[in-house]
Design a protein around this motif. Structure first.
Motif, PDB file in Angstrom:
ATOM      1  N   THR B  95       0.835  -1.202   0.000  1.00 55.76           N
ATOM      2  CA  THR B  95       0.000   0.000   0.000  1.00 55.76           C
ATOM      3  C   THR B  95       0.871   1.253   0.000  1.00 55.76           C
ATOM      4  O   THR B  95       0.582   2.232  -0.693  1.00 55.76           O
ATOM      5  CB  THR B  95      -0.931   0.018   1.223  1.00 55.76           C
ATOM      6  N   SER B 236      -5.229   4.930 -12.028  1.00 57.42           N
ATOM      7  CA  SER B 236      -5.942   3.786 -11.463  1.00 57.42           C
ATOM      8  C   SER B 236      -6.716   3.051 -12.536  1.00 57.42           C
ATOM      9  O   SER B 236      -6.729   1.830 -12.568  1.00 57.42           O
ATOM     10  CB  SER B 236      -6.936   4.241 -10.404  1.00 57.42           C
ATOM     11  N   ILE B 256      -6.474  -1.820  -5.615  1.00 56.77           N
ATOM     12  CA  ILE B 256      -7.930  -1.827  -5.507  1.00 56.77           C
ATOM     13  C   ILE B 256      -8.495  -2.875  -6.450  1.00 56.77           C
ATOM     14  O   ILE B 256      -9.409  -3.645  -6.106  1.00 56.77           O
ATOM     15  CB  ILE B 256      -8.498  -0.431  -5.827  1.00 56.77           C
ATOM     16  N   SER B 257      -7.936  -2.925  -7.636  1.00 57.01           N
ATOM     17  CA  SER B 257      -8.401  -3.909  -8.615  1.00 57.01           C
ATOM     18  C   SER B 257      -8.217  -5.325  -8.090  1.00 57.01           C
ATOM     19  O   SER B 257      -9.119  -6.164  -8.180  1.00 57.01           O
ATOM     20  CB  SER B 257      -7.644  -3.677  -9.925  1.00 57.01           C
ATOM     21  N   THR B 260     -10.750  -5.963  -5.253  1.00 58.13           N
ATOM     22  CA  THR B 260     -12.125  -6.272  -5.665  1.00 58.13           C
ATOM     23  C   THR B 260     -12.236  -7.708  -6.142  1.00 58.13           C
ATOM     24  O   THR B 260     -13.259  -8.361  -5.925  1.00 58.13           O
ATOM     25  CB  THR B 260     -12.598  -5.364  -6.823  1.00 58.13           C
ATOM     26  N   LEU B 271      -9.127  -4.907  -0.084  1.00 58.00           N
ATOM     27  CA  LEU B 271      -9.733  -3.773  -0.792  1.00 58.00           C
ATOM     28  C   LEU B 271      -9.742  -2.530   0.095  1.00 58.00           C
ATOM     29  O   LEU B 271      -9.464  -1.420  -0.361  1.00 58.00           O
ATOM     30  CB  LEU B 271     -11.170  -4.142  -1.195  1.00 58.00           C
ATOM     31  N   LEU B 275      -8.196   1.326  -0.752  1.00 56.40           N
ATOM     32  CA  LEU B 275      -9.310   2.213  -1.092  1.00 56.40           C
ATOM     33  C   LEU B 275      -9.364   3.401  -0.132  1.00 56.40           C
ATOM     34  O   LEU B 275      -9.595   4.545  -0.552  1.00 56.40           O
ATOM     35  CB  LEU B 275     -10.620   1.423  -1.050  1.00 56.40           C
TER      36      LEU B 275
END
Lengths: 334, 301
Positions: B95, B236, B256-257, B260, B271, B275
């Motif tokens: 992250t 993104s 994030i992808s 999900t 996620l 996010l």
């Protein structure tokens, strides 16, 4: 009589007007902002230019120093035609001819301090001067126009309109020019400040031997400051004369109407009867009337006026009138 | 007289520039100031947060594999503060990297677009006439080329790299800036102070530099601060499509992808953390942008 410092001959300025809906191949319309104006300005004298809004006063002034391109004509400044000079030669001449603008605040860059604003002409024309010398000159000049030199680091929005105009004058003065073109320098100021600024200009003129071109629509101020006054109408000169003559004996019907419309601060004063303007709308400069441009609003217009453009007649002592009927038009007050 | 001038030298009054006024207004705007501090904290975190991490971005924690939904959650004891991703890599480290890359893409991209767009727009608007027409038609043509097409082409031809993303995003986003700046320049160039400079004989480029650009900065700063989140979003999107940053590098969009796609296994932290950071960054930039706009032209409020 000495040679004039600036003489304009048949200056014409035309703007191309393209309507928004015009196709690329449609010819553009011509707006004749200034159509053939000539005058002479003697060193140390003041020429006033008056006329209603949109008559080409400001455009004429800008054309003289090539802020707008003139279509034809000559502007002779100390022996050289300004309209023919190369950009770099013109740049040299610009240090001798300065300009003061109508809106005092808008003519000063809001992001610069007044010191930087007044210094800019020096940086442009005397890059060899040292910074302390420049600052000294800036202080001296600000002091001369009545702005405290310790305000040098302040920004234009911190000053009043009258002060801003003084700063504008300082910027015009710092190069010690020979001619200052004043484009309605006082019309954005209130009356008491107007007098101060005009008197300052007069003082400076006497002190430095400046010539002035003073544009205004306030006739009484023009009378106060000018040696000669030129009246413009729709881009044409209608009358040019010494200030005293013009106000005492205006010969052109348009000048007469203008002068009789000046309010007089005397309740017992009875205005002289003048033939009123017939039609109140100024004709379009895109499609000006044939012959004499003033004929559509003139009480004395005849067929002759619509057929030929009136020649400029000299009444003697430099009093010029462009009217077919100046001999028969009754003079003001008689 | 000379003496009077000299004695006043010492007491020269400092003026309040429009910048000083704008700064004062910005400092009074609570939402913008909170966002500014938060953003500063985020940037510091992105730079120095790695010191706290016990893992590198591509280190796989073998003990977790196969039981990520049960063991891989956020925990302070095992050092995975944000848990692990579905391959058992430390999500905290990832992250952080994503945050770094997203901020970098956003800020560098926006600044490049701002500089180029400002110069292009100012020159086009100030010179005007034919030059202006040609320059602005070029912008129109470039705008009408589909943006994703250009980026995909670039990434396919030159290979996927962060540099290509910078180029691709920068290539297209200066266009809007150039338009905005040109419009502003057109209104500035008829101001009397520009005319005064021309009457003085100041050379054209100096006028642009000294009189036009400083008066554009308000608009440019606001537009740039709103461009940053746009850039981050774009990156993104590209990463989400799998065209952006390459493994083991990552960005917030990519995280994030991935998050999900693993949501259905119950690993919501995968996620949630990226996010949260993503939204925080965008939020900060939008509020700062709004604050700058209010501070720089108070009349438009």
């Amino acid at each position: 009589m000495t040679d004039p410092i600036l003489s304009a001959r048949d200056v014409r300025v035309t703007f191309d007007i393209r309507p928004r809906s015009a196709m690329p191949w449609t010819p553009s319309q011509k707006l004749k902002a200034v159509s053939g104006v000539s005058f002479d300005l003697m060193a140390g004298q003041t020429l006033g230019i008056v006329g209603e809004s949109g008559c080409g006063k400001s455009t004429l002034a800008r054309a003289l120093i090539r802020l707008v391109p003139a279509e034809s004509g000559q502007v002779v400044w100390m022996g050289q035609n300004l309209l023919d000079l190369s950009t770099s030669d013109m740049r040299r001449v610009r240090s001798d001819i300065q300009m003061i603008f109508q809106d005092p605040l808008a003519s000063l860059n809001p992001r610069m301090t007044i010191g930087q604003i007044v210094e800019e002409p020096l940086i442009t024309h005397h890059p060899e001067m040292s910074k302390p010398d420049r600052v000294a000159r800036v202080r001296e000049t600000l002091d001369r126009v009545g702005i405290l030199p310790n305000m040098i680091n302040r920004y234009p929005h911190e000053f009043s309109g009258g002060q801003c105009q003084r700063i504008g004058i300082a910027r015009a003065l710092i190069l010690k020019p020979k001619l200052i073109i004043c484009d309605e320098p006082v019309s954005a100021l209130d009356v008491s400040i107007q007098a101060q600024v005009v008197n300052l200009l007069k003082e400076l003129q006497a002190e430095m031997g400046l010539s002035l071109i003073f544009i205004a629509h306030d006739l009484s101020i023009v009378k106060h400051i000018s040696d000669h006054v030129m009246v413009l109408y729709l881009g044409n000169m209608v009358e040019l004369s010494s200030s005293a003559d013009l106000y005492a004996t205006p010969r052109h019907p348009y000048t007469q109407t203008l002068i009789s419309s000046v309010p007089v601060a005397d309740p017992r004063y009875v205005k002289p009867e003048v033939d009123k303007i017939v039609n109140n709308d100024l004709p379009s400069p895109i499609n000006p009337p044939s012959g004499c441009v003033f004929r559509t609003r003139c009480a004395h217009a005849t067929d002759l006026c619509s057929q030929t453009k009136p020649p400029v007649d000299d009444l003697g002592q430099g009093h010029l009138v462009a009217c077919h009927h100046w001999k028969t038009v009754p003079s003001l007050g008689s | 007289m000379q003496n009077a001038i000299l004695t006043q030298t010492e007491t020269a009054v400092r003026g309040r520039s429009q910048w000083a006024d704008a700064r004062a207004r910005f400092l009074k705007n609570k939402a913008a100031m909170v966002s500014l501090y938060l953003l500063a904290a985020l940037i510091l975190f992105a730079i120095f947060g790695g010191q706290l991490s016990r893992f590198t971005i591509d280190e796989i924690d073998w003990q977790m594999l196969g039981m990520i939904a049960e063991l891989g959650g956020p925990s302070v004891e095992n050092g995975h503060y944000f848990g692990v991703d579905e391959l058992g890599r430390d999500l905290y480290a990832r992250t952080l990297l994503g945050l770094q890359i997203s901020l970098m893409v956003g800020i560098i991209g926006a600044v490049v677009a701002a500089i180029f767009g400002t110069l292009y727009g100012a020159v086009s608007g100030y010179i005007g006439g034919q030059t202006d027409s040609i320059m602005m038609r070029t912008v129109d043509i470039l705008t009408s080329v589909p943006f994703f097409f250009i980026i995909i082409m670039l990434l396919v031809v030159f290979g996927q790299s962060i540099l290509m993303i910078f180029i691709g995003i920068g290539l297209t986003n200066w266009l809007g800036m150039a338009r905005v700046v040109r419009g502003q320049t057109l209104s500035l160039k008829n101001k009397e102070f520009v005319e005064a400079a021309r009457a003085l004989g100041v050379p054209t480029l100096t006028i642009i530099r000294r009189h036009i650009v400083p008066n554009l900065i308000g608009v440019v700063v606001v537009y740039t601060s709103l461009l940053v989140p746009q850039m981050i979003l774009l990156e993104s999107t590209i990463s989400f499509l799998g065209l952006g940053v390459q493994e083991p590098q990552t960005s917030l969009g990519l995280l994030i992808s991935e998050g999900t796609s693993t949501m259905q296994y119950g690993t919501f932290w995968q996620l949630g953390y990226p996010l949260a950071f993503f939204m925080l960054v965008l939020f900060c930039f939008y509020y700062i942008g709004d604050g700058l706009r209010d501070a720089l032209d108070p009349k438009d409020r």
